[in-house]
Design an enzyme around this catalytic site. Structure first.
Site, PDB file in Angstrom:
ATOM      1  N   GLU B 147       0.827  -1.212   0.000  1.00 15.73           N
ATOM      2  CA  GLU B 147       0.000   0.000   0.000  1.00 15.73           C
ATOM      3  C   GLU B 147       0.860   1.260   0.000  1.00 15.73           C
ATOM      4  O   GLU B 147       1.728   1.440   0.858  1.00 15.73           O
ATOM      5  CB  GLU B 147      -0.925   0.019   1.221  1.00 15.73           C
ATOM      6  CG  GLU B 147      -1.850   1.228   1.189  1.00 15.73           C
ATOM      7  CD  GLU B 147      -2.914   1.232   2.273  1.00 15.73           C
ATOM      8  OE1 GLU B 147      -2.834   0.387   3.182  1.00 15.73           O
ATOM      9  OE2 GLU B 147      -3.809   2.094   2.210  1.00 15.73           O
ATOM     10  N   PHE B 182      -7.038   8.407  -0.742  1.00 15.43           N
ATOM     11  CA  PHE B 182      -6.729   9.355   0.345  1.00 15.43           C
ATOM     12  C   PHE B 182      -5.243   9.696   0.332  1.00 15.43           C
ATOM     13  O   PHE B 182      -4.849  10.866   0.412  1.00 15.43           O
ATOM     14  CB  PHE B 182      -7.126   8.751   1.698  1.00 15.43           C
ATOM     15  CG  PHE B 182      -6.560   9.474   2.897  1.00 15.43           C
ATOM     16  CD1 PHE B 182      -7.063  10.708   3.281  1.00 15.43           C
ATOM     17  CD2 PHE B 182      -5.521   8.925   3.644  1.00 15.43           C
ATOM     18  CE1 PHE B 182      -6.537  11.380   4.389  1.00 15.43           C
ATOM     19  CE2 PHE B 182      -5.002   9.589   4.755  1.00 15.43           C
ATOM     20  CZ  PHE B 182      -5.507  10.822   5.121  1.00 15.43           C
ATOM     21  N   GLU B 241     -12.987   2.414   1.788  1.00 18.58           N
ATOM     22  CA  GLU B 241     -12.462   2.602   3.142  1.00 18.58           C
ATOM     23  C   GLU B 241     -12.903   3.957   3.680  1.00 18.58           C
ATOM     24  O   GLU B 241     -12.938   4.944   2.943  1.00 18.58           O
ATOM     25  CB  GLU B 241     -10.939   2.526   3.140  1.00 18.58           C
ATOM     26  CG  GLU B 241     -10.324   2.581   4.528  1.00 18.58           C
ATOM     27  CD  GLU B 241      -8.818   2.337   4.510  1.00 18.58           C
ATOM     28  OE1 GLU B 241      -8.366   1.381   5.142  1.00 18.58           O
ATOM     29  OE2 GLU B 241      -8.077   3.115   3.870  1.00 18.58           O
TER      30      GLU B 241
END
Lengths: 282, 282
Positions: B147, B182, B241
């Site tokens: 990630e 994000f 998320e």
């Protein structure tokens, strides 16, 4: 009064009187009339020398003053709270003596990642403390500007809406809001809407790209906000800010987490900002 | 295989087998075939019970596994590095036993704000360690997904470009890139360009608003990226998320710095995601 401001860390690794003289000279060369001078380690700040170097370059200093967890003005521990007020009052005197007419930054809480959701009592404590600091600032003819920052730098004021609430709770004429587009981009539902909300209290609008590097490379479109400022005949400061690991001292890099080399020389950032503001007639 | 995934923290304060059953049920109710199950405290993970609750709900677990500073796989201290590899291998066994076919997250360094710019040796250490972990994962028939996160959560991989470099350095077939909007919004010059760059290695695309709240309220426009995924006939996972202080346990809130109440109930987030993905035929 020139309302364009730029952060000294655009050019220099960390604040010192010697390096500050260079930053002031570069700022002036690109048409910035104000230079951000961070007041961190009070002992190393030389107000008279800073006043002199700024006057020599033809710029005015803009003071910022951070708090730490042991002098957090939003703390409900009376001792910690008191130390926050005292630190701010001491910083105000230094700022005044260096010729600044304002002090800004994360004035309302400790700088850094918090450990829990703040309570209403924390918000009230910050307001009560800042009311005292604002009164002191007023006696010096100075403004306070509360910077709205992202979640990793404070838990107390992350949005324009929270800042407006704080300014109203303090209730002093000389307290303004400082918006920075880097932080807005993380926290606001809508950047232009946030600007609109803060506008009646706005004292500082800072242009800072989403990754804090070159203003011309990044995902934030500054144009709608700059057009809005122009249309509103905004009279406060407009600032430029950027950080690069190639310029900053490791302490500063660690403080703002700017791990990447996003520019080699601050002149590039200053020029980007100059063109952008010229373009919008600001 | 349903490729839609959602984080269990959308609904529950913190992972537990009991609360996990509820999250799995809600995920399935909104058409998500995969549920993110964070592996933090290894002792509290009950793989057989997790496998059972997921099977009952009709979802598959997606495991994530963070590292701390004392088991940082990017460390050049051989002991710290070794503990990182060992922790990942232990987590992989738990993930396999709970029925996951992948493990993701910030696999390449400690989670949290770093203290300095990483060196090439740190990057190489992470690659060398992850090569071993990838081999173990392959023996279980599992993927690893790295990630890309923002500067406040790791100093090592903040952009798609850095992730591609890492994947190539590891050189294993079962290592993929996980992009989260994000984080991209903070670090990338251009979100669509970053997606394009990562595409050949992409294994997880996570939709997460700029403030991590409701997907319908925020400044990130997901549409161009979702259209690109559809056009590319992307076959990896697509995740949703979000975090809210009204839902998360204080430990989780502190971990991700989600100080604000950005939604009262996860169902609202799940529904937003469902509509968005339906709209784009993904």
């Amino acid at each position: 009064m020139n309302r364009r401001s730029i952060h000294s860390y655009t050019w220099i690794p960390k604040w010192s009187t010697k390096d500050g003289a260079y930053a002031a000279e570069r700022a002036a060369a690109f048409g910035y009339g104000q230079l951000v001078v961070p007041i961190r380690d009070h002992d190393s700040i030389e107000p008279a020398a800073i006043a002199a170097l700024c006057e020599r370059a033809g710029v005015r200093p803009v003071a910022t003053s951070p708090l730490q967890v042991d002098n957090d003005i939003s703390s409900t521990d009376p001792e910690v709270h008191r130390r926050g007020v005292e630190r701010h009052c001491a910083a105000l005197a230094l700022a005044r003596d260096m010729g600044a007419d304002r002090m800004g930054g994360i004035l309302y809480s400790a700088f850094g990642k918090a450990s829990k959701v703040p309570s209403d009592a924390n918000f009230q404590a910050a307001a009560d403390g800042l009311r005292i600091v604002a009164e002191r600032a007023a006696s010096y003819g100075m403004l306070l500007a509360l910077e709205v920052v992202n979640r990793y730098e404070s838990n107390l004021i992350n949005t324009a809406e929270q800042a407006v609430r704080m300014v109203k709770l303090i209730g002093a004429d000389n307290v303004r809001i400082h918006l920075d587009t880097f932080h807005m981009n993380i926290e606001e539902n809508d950047l232009l809407g946030a600007l609109e909300l803060a506008m009646p209290h706005l004292g500082y609008f800072e242009i800072d790209q989403n990754h804090r590097g070159r203003l011309t490379e990044g995902s934030i479109d500054f144009a709608p906000m700059l057009r809005r400022l122009k249309a509103a005949d905004y009279r406060g400061l407009i600032g430029v800010e950027a950080f690069s690991s190639a310029v900053s001292h490791p302490d500063i890099t660690a403080g703002v987490a700017s791990w990447r080399n996003l520019f080699d020389h601050g002149d590039d950032v200053a020029r980007d900002g100059q063109l952008l503001l010229d373009q919008h007639g600001l």
